[in-house]
Write an enzyme that holds these catalytic residues in place. Structure first.
Site, PDB file in Angstrom:
ATOM      1  N   THR A 137      38.065  16.407  -4.911  1.00 46.50           N
ATOM      2  CA  THR A 137      38.989  17.240  -5.599  1.00 46.50           C
ATOM      3  C   THR A 137      38.726  18.498  -5.392  1.00 46.50           C
ATOM      4  OG1 THR A 137      39.316  15.308  -7.083  1.00 46.50           O
ATOM      5  CG2 THR A 137      40.260  17.604  -7.824  1.00 46.50           C
ATOM      6  N   ASP A 439      31.520   6.268  -5.187  1.00 53.66           N
ATOM      7  CA  ASP A 439      31.276   7.582  -5.382  1.00 53.66           C
ATOM      8  C   ASP A 439      29.683   7.825  -5.882  1.00 53.66           C
ATOM      9  OD1 ASP A 439      33.590   8.147  -4.517  1.00 53.66           O
ATOM     10  OD2 ASP A 439      34.466   9.078  -6.253  1.00 53.66           O
TER      11      ASP A 439
END
Length: 601
Positions: A137, A439
C-alpha cells in the site's frame, strides 16, 4: 483619341476579374480537398486528434493529466487501508466470491483496471509483494503522490526531463541517507527486534489483536526452515512453511506443528493411525494393478494362458510392494493411487499408506524427512529394486482430526520443518489470516537475512523529507524544484497514517517534522531521529524504544520502486489508442428475418 483611357481601364478590369475568378476556383478546389482528408493538427501539442489509422491520439499535458488522474484513483482505493487502524475492503468478483482484505497487493490484483497507467501501479504493488512481501500500500501511495507533484511542476513549464533527473537524484540521496543514519543492526536489539517486526506487520491485519501469539509462532516457523547455502549464508525459504486453514474455534486456537502437515488421510480404515519411529517411503507412481501398454498384442491359444497373464499383472504390483516393505518402511506416501486389492498387503504388515498426495507436499516431506522421491523402481541393471537409503525418518506420523478434516502430521522429522494450522470463524477470515501470516513471514525472512531494521510509524519518511528539503537548497539547478517535491511527496505516508487513525494529521506531522529538524541540525538532539507517530494515543514517541520496527529493505524497495514507476509514467507524452477491429460475423437470424431475406425460402 479621347476615349483611349476608358478603353485601357476596361481592359484592366477584365484582367482583374479573370484573376479573381481563377483564384476563387483554386481556393474552392483546395478547400474541397481538405474536407476529404483526416485532420491532424500538429500546431498544437495539447489536442486529441483522429489519425489516419483507426484510433485516437492524445498528446502533451492531456495525456499526463489523464495518467495522474488514473494513478490517483488507484491510490485512493487503497489509501484508507494503510496503518494499524486502517479499514478493510470487500471485493465481489463476477461469480459472487467475496474477499475481505486490507492487503494492497490483493486488492489491486482483484481489480479489473483498464487504464494503462493504472495497470502500472497494480503491477507495482504485485512486484513489491514478490520482492519484499509487505509495504504494497505504501509504495502505491508514494508513486501516486510523486506523479501528482510532478504534474504540478510540469504545469509550471518545468520540463519532464528535469523532473525525472531530479527524482533520480533525490532517490539516490534518500537511500544513501537511510543506510547511513536510519538503519539499526539487529545484533544491537537481539531476537526481540525480529518479533517486533512481525508484530508491526500484523498490527494492521486481522490477527493484530493476537500479535503476541502469532509473532512468536511466525519467528519459530521461519527459524525451523533455516538452511545454509553454498556460500555459508543463512537462507529462510518461507515456502517450506506449510499453512493449513480450518474454520472453527477462534484465532487463538491456531497451532504451530513441529513438522509437516498434509491434508490427506490413510488409504484404509484398517490401517494404524499412529506410527512411532516412522520410516517414510516417498513414491511418485501408482500402486495399482499393472496393465499392459497400448499397442501390445498377445495371441492366447488356451484360457489357462489368459489366467496366467491376469495373475502376473497382479503379482507385478505385489512384488513391488514387497520390495518396498522389505527395507523396513512403515509409512508409504504416493502421489498416485492404491487400489483396494493392494491395500490389504499394507494392512497385513501394519503399515500406513497415504495416496493422492500433492507433488508439492511430497517434495517438502521428502526434504524434511531426508527421503528420496522415487519415480520408479528400475535400477542401472534393468531390474527393479528399492534401497533402504531412500527412506526418510520421523519420530512420529499420526492422523488427527482438525475441524471436519483428517490431517496427517509428520512430527519431528530428520530435518527441521514447520506447519501452521490456522483456525478462524469463517473461511473468509481464514483466508485473510493466511495472507496476513504470509506478509509476516516475508518480513521475518527479510529481517533475518538482511539483519537491519528501521523504525516505523512515519519516522523514516519524515526524516528523509527534512533531509531532502535541506539537500535541495544546495542544488544550483532546476532539479532543485523536483527534489523539493520529492521530499514533499514522502509525507503522504505519515499524513495518511494520521488521517486513517482519525487524528489531526496537520498537527502531528508538524510536530514530527520539528523533531527531525532538530535531530538533523543539532548534534545534541540526534536521539530525536527515532521519533515517529503513536496512532493509538494521537501523539509522537520514540518508535525504536516502543518496538515499532520494519525491515530496512521494505523502505529501500518502496522508495526505489515508487520512483521508477513514477518516472515510467512521467516519460509518457503521447498516447495512441487503436480502435478494436470490427469483425464481420454476418447477419444474425433475427436480422435476416426482419430484413426479409428469409421470405423467399
Amino acid at each position: 483619341m479621347l476615349f483611349a483611357p476608358n478603353i485601357h481601364f476596361c481592359v484592366c478590369m477584365q484582367v482583374l476579374y479573370l484573376f479573381l475568378y481563377l483564384f476563387t476556383d483554386l481556393l474552392y478546389n483546395f478547400c474541397s480537398t481538405l474536407k476529404n482528408q483526416p485532420t491532424l493538427n500538429m500546431m498544437s501539442m495539447d489536442t486529441q486528434t483522429a489519425l489516419t489509422v483507426a484510433g485516437e491520439r492524445t498528446s502533451g499535458k492531456n495525456v499526463r493529466t489523464q495518467n495522474v488522474l488514473a494513478a490517483s484513483s488507484i491510490a485512493n482505493i487503497v489509501k484508507t487501508s494503510l496503518g494499524p487502524v486502517g479499514l478493510d475492503k470487500m471485493l465481489v468478483d463476477d461469480v459472487g466470491d467475496v474477499t475481505v482484505t486490507n492487503d494492497g497487493a490483493t486488492i489491486l490484483k482483484l481489480l479489473d483496471v483498464e487504464h494503462p497507467a493504472g495497470k502500472v501501479l497494480c503491477e507495482l504493488a504485485d512486484l513489491q509483494d514478490q520482492e519484499v512481501g509487505d509495504g504494497t500500500t505504501s509504495v502505491v501511495l508514494m508513486a501516486a503522490e510523486l506523479l501528482k507533484n510532478a504534474d504540478q511542476l510540469a504545469q509550471h513549464k518545468i520540463h519532464p526531463t528535469s523532473i525525472i533527473s531530479g527524482y533520480r537524484l533525490a532517490c539516490k540521496e534518500a537511500i544513501k541517507y537511510l543506510n547511513e543514519n536510519m538503519c539499526i543492526p539487529t545484533s544491537e536489539l537481539g531476537r526481540e527486534s525480529v518479533i517486533s517486526c512481525a508484530k508491526t506487520s500484523m498490527s494492521s491485519k486481522i490477527i493484530g489483536v493476537d500479535s503476541d501469539l502469532f509473532s512468536h509462532m511466525v519467528v519459530e516457523a521461519a527459524e525451523a526452515v533455516k538452511i545454509i547455502d553454498a556460500k555459508g549464508n543463512a537462507k529462510y525459504p518461507i515456502k517450506a512453511v506449510n499453512v493449513l486453514k480450518a474454520h472453527g474455534k477462534s484465532a487463538r486456537d491456531s497451532v504451530l506443528v513441529p513438522g509437516y502437515a498434509i491434508n490427506c488421510t490413510v488409504a484404509s480404515q484398517a490401517m494404524p493411525k499412529k506410527i512411532i519411529g516412522a520410516k517414510i517411503a516417498c513414491l511418485d507412481f501408482n500402486l495399482q494393478k499393472t496393465k499392459m501398454k497400448m499397442g501390445v498384442h498377445i495371441i492366447v491359444e488356451t484360457p489357462d494362458n489368459l489366467d496366467k497373464i491376469r495373475q502376473r499383472e497382479l503379482d507385478i504390483t505385489k512384488e513391488r510392494i514387497d520390495k518396498i516393505m522389505a527395507t523396513g518402511a512403515n509409512v508409504i506416501l504416493t502421489t498416485g493411487g492404491i487400489d483396494d486389492l493392494n491395500l490389504k498387503y499394507f494392512v497385513e504388515r501394519g503399515a500406513m499408506a497415504v495416496r493422492r498426495v500433492l507433488k508439492r507436499d511430497m517434495k517438502r516431506v521428502a526434504k524434511a524427512s531426508g527421503a528420496t522421491m522415487c519415480s520408479n523402481l528400475a535400477n542401472m541393471e534393468g531390474e527393479e529394486g528399492f534401497d533402504a537409503n531412500m527412506l526418510g525418518t520421523a519420530e512420529e506420523v499420526v492422523q488427527e482430526r482438525v475441524c471436519d478434516d483428517e490431517l496427517i502430521f509428520i512430527k519431528h522429522p530428520k530435518n527441521k520443518a514447520a506447519s501452521i494450522i490456522l483456525r478462524g470463524p469463517t473461511d473468509i477470515a481464514c483466508d485473510e489470516m493466511e495472507r496476513s501470516l504470509h506478509d509476516a513471514l516475508c518480513v521475518v525472512k527479510r529481517v533475518l537475512e538482511s539483519k537491519t531494521v528501521v523504525p516505523g510509524g512515519g519516522t523514516v519518511e519524515a526524516a528523509l523529507s527534512i533531509f531532502l528539503e535541506n539537500y535541495a537548497n544546495s542544488v544550483a539547478s532546476r532539479e532543485q524544484l523536483a527534489i523539493a517535491e520529492f521530499a514533499k511527496s514522502l509525507l503522504v505516508i505519515p499524513n495518511t497514517l494520521a488521517n486513517n487513525a482519525a487524528k489531526d494529521s496537520t498537527e502531528l506531522v508538524a510536530k514530527l517534522r520539528a523533531y527531525h529538524h532538530q535531530a538533523q541540525t543539532k548534534p545534541e538532539h540526534q536521539h530525536l531521529k527515532w521519533i515517529g507517530l503513536d496512532l493509538i494515543n494521537g501523539k509522537v514517541r520514540d518508535n525504536r524504544a516502543a518496538g515499532v520496527l520494519e525491515p530496512a529493505l521494505i523502505k529501500i524497495k518502496s522508495i526505489k520502486l515508487a520512483t521508477e514507476a513514477a518516472i515510467t509514467i512521467l516519460r509518457i507524452d503521447d498516447l495512441i489508442k487503436l480502435y478494436p477491429e470490427k469483425k464481420d460475423d454476418g447477419n444474425s437470424y433475427q436480422q435476416a428475418l426482419q430484413s426479409g431475406q428469409l421470405s423467399g425460402m
